[in-house]
Motif scaffolding. Structure first.
Motif, PDB file in Angstrom:
ATOM      1  N   GLN A   1     -31.814  40.889  -1.373  1.00 11.64           N
ATOM      2  CA  GLN A   1     -31.611  42.144  -2.048  1.00 11.64           C
ATOM      3  C   GLN A   1     -32.975  42.871  -1.333  1.00 11.64           C
TER       4      GLN A   1
ATOM      5  N   GLN B   1     -16.895  48.759   7.987  1.00  9.82           N
ATOM      6  CA  GLN B   1     -16.424  48.386   6.553  1.00  9.82           C
ATOM      7  C   GLN B   1     -14.867  47.776   7.110  1.00  9.82           C
TER       8      GLN B   1
ATOM      9  N   ILE C   1     -23.279  44.283  -1.067  1.00 12.76           N
ATOM     10  CA  ILE C   1     -22.643  45.073  -0.304  1.00 12.76           C
ATOM     11  C   ILE C   1     -21.306  45.849  -0.925  1.00 12.76           C
TER      12      ILE C   1
ATOM     13  N   ASN D   1     -33.281  51.266   2.924  1.00 12.61           N
ATOM     14  CA  ASN D   1     -32.898  52.142   2.566  1.00 12.61           C
ATOM     15  C   ASN D   1     -34.373  53.069   2.554  1.00 12.61           C
TER      16      ASN D   1
ATOM     17  N   THR E   1     -29.578  51.712  10.929  1.00 12.73           N
ATOM     18  CA  THR E   1     -28.478  51.712   9.612  1.00 12.73           C
ATOM     19  C   THR E   1     -27.927  50.018   9.994  1.00 12.73           C
ATOM     20  N   LEU E   2     -27.923  50.314   7.900  1.00 13.44           N
ATOM     21  CA  LEU E   2     -26.768  48.542   6.675  1.00 13.44           C
ATOM     22  C   LEU E   2     -25.764  48.845   7.682  1.00 13.44           C
TER      23      LEU E   2
ATOM     24  N   SER F   1     -22.713  48.365  -4.463  1.00 17.01           N
ATOM     25  CA  SER F   1     -22.523  49.605  -4.091  1.00 17.01           C
ATOM     26  C   SER F   1     -22.862  50.050  -3.126  1.00 17.01           C
ATOM     27  N   LYS F   2     -22.709  49.246  -1.857  1.00 15.93           N
ATOM     28  CA  LYS F   2     -23.571  49.884  -0.541  1.00 15.93           C
ATOM     29  C   LYS F   2     -22.127  49.809   0.682  1.00 15.93           C
TER      30      LYS F   2
ATOM     31  N   ILE G   1     -31.172  44.632   2.146  1.00 15.88           N
ATOM     32  CA  ILE G   1     -30.310  45.908   1.900  1.00 15.88           C
ATOM     33  C   ILE G   1     -31.434  46.727   1.823  1.00 15.88           C
TER      34      ILE G   1
ATOM     35  N   SER H   1     -21.541  53.267   1.896  1.00 15.90           N
ATOM     36  CA  SER H   1     -23.094  54.000   3.162  1.00 15.90           C
ATOM     37  C   SER H   1     -22.290  53.317   4.678  1.00 15.90           C
ATOM     38  N   LEU H   2     -21.512  51.914   4.667  1.00 13.78           N
ATOM     39  CA  LEU H   2     -21.247  51.287   6.378  1.00 13.78           C
ATOM     40  C   LEU H   2     -20.347  52.600   6.681  1.00 13.78           C
TER      41      LEU H   2
END
Length: 354
Positions: A346, A141, A128, A353, A98-99, A131-132, A349, A135-136
């Motif tokens: 880019q 975070q 991040i 995905n 995962t990211l 938009s991301k 990330i 998702s963390l």
């Protein structure tokens, strides 16, 4: 033949009516019940005291843990030069694709101290933030904000890269304004008051960056204005951002004349954009000359600029290892360089995905 054994009845038994119905008891049972009831009451009181003391102890530990987490700048950080990235969950390797996990495990703390990696990390933080961030994980975070605080502190100490960090903070603040409104939908992890406090910190960092004053060098040696015009123009050609070129032209009138050189802006446009993009945004002056400076600022509003970094993260397609460029490659293949791919922010990330 029926089973012959002792009589099931015992001497001294009697029927006693209880809330659950009629039961057979004896005199010994009554005495035992009294002892049992007394023992249960004492045990219950002791259990209550034990639970109460444990509750106070747990509350004290929680307050201590919260205090440590609030005072600790970078908790839960891993300092790994490379990690294994896999597609799919297995019993042996779970949660490393995962990211958020990659953001936690990779060594971003020391990366922001490296001049070659600084811009790469800043650009990654900006992507991040756009938009991301939802998702963390909660830990990721929190680490994100801790890394951001270190980045701001580095800029305040070095007095360099002020504008990119101000743009990063502005992007993050606008994103949080929209995300905090959706806290009821579990967009962000944690209490809303925590994120409001973090937004206040962002505003405070922005104010500190606005109040920063660049100290002039104490040495009285040769300055940029003392150099010949040809060398000054050569230095300007090394600038990759048109806004830096405009700011440099505002220092002195001579530098202002050099900053309007059409060849500078032409090279800047050709560096960041393709010929097809330039042809779509052609701007011609009254004298029939191409307005390269105006075209540049028009192009950056329509297309993303070309990004170049001194050092980036690399990914090995052979063994699925994500690592920094200067880290020794752990792959045991015969020719690992052929399967190594340089990742832009880019691409980094996009790697997660799937």
């Amino acid at each position: 033949m029926p089973f012959l054994g002792q009589d099931w009845r015992s001497p001294g038994q009697s029927w006693v009516k209880t809330e659950e119905g009629w039961k057979k008891t004896t005199a010994d049972d009554k005495n035992d019940n009294v002892l049992v009831d007394r023992f249960e009451k004492e045990a219950f009181n002791q259990d209550n005291l034990l639970l109460l003391s444990q509750g106070y102890e747990m509350a004290a530990k929680k307050r201590k843990k919260d205090l440590m987490n609030n005072n600790t700048k970078v908790p839960y950080f891993h300092m790994e030069k490379w990690i294994y990235v896999h597609k799919g969950s297995t019993k042996e390797r779970h949660g490393y694709c995962t990211l958020g996990e990659a953001f936690n495990r990779l060594d971003f703390c020391s990366a922001i101290k490296d001049t070659r990696r600084f811009n790469y990390v800043v650009r990654l933080l900006e992507l991040i933030a756009k938009s991301k961030l939802p998702s963390l994980s909660g830990v990721a975070q929190k680490n994100y904000m801790n890394i951001l605080e270190r980045v701001v502190q580095k800029v305040l100490d070095d007095q360099q890269n002020v504008r990119p960090i101000k743009e990063l903070l502005q992007t993050l603040y606008l994103s949080l304004c929209g995300l905090v409104q959706d806290m009821g939908k579990s967009v962000l992890v944690g209490n809303i008051n925590t994120w409001v406090h973090r937004m206040e910190n962002i505003l405070q960092w922005q104010q500190q960056l606005d109040n920063i004053q660049i100290n002039r060098p104490t040495s009285k040696g040769m300055t940029l204005s003392d150099l010949p015009a040809s060398l000054q123009l050569n230095i300007m050609q090394r600038l990759s951002d048109g806004r830096d070129l405009v700011s440099l032209g505002q220092v002195t009138p001579d530098l202002g004349v050099l900053s309007e050189d059409r060849l500078l802006w032409k090279r800047l446009c050709q560096h960041h954009f393709t010929d097809r993009q330039i042809r779509k945004r052609l701007m011609v002056s009254e004298k029939g000359h191409l307005e390269w400076k105006k075209m540049y600022f028009k192009l950056i509003r329509c297309y993303p600029r070309r990004e170049q970094y001194c050092e980036t993260l690399h990914f090995c397609t052979h063994c699925h290892i994500l690592f920094w460029k200067d880290t020794k490659h752990p792959c045991t293949a015969n020719n690992p360089a052929s399967c190594t791919v340089s990742l832009s922010p880019q691409d980094f990330i996009a790697l997660f995905n799937y």
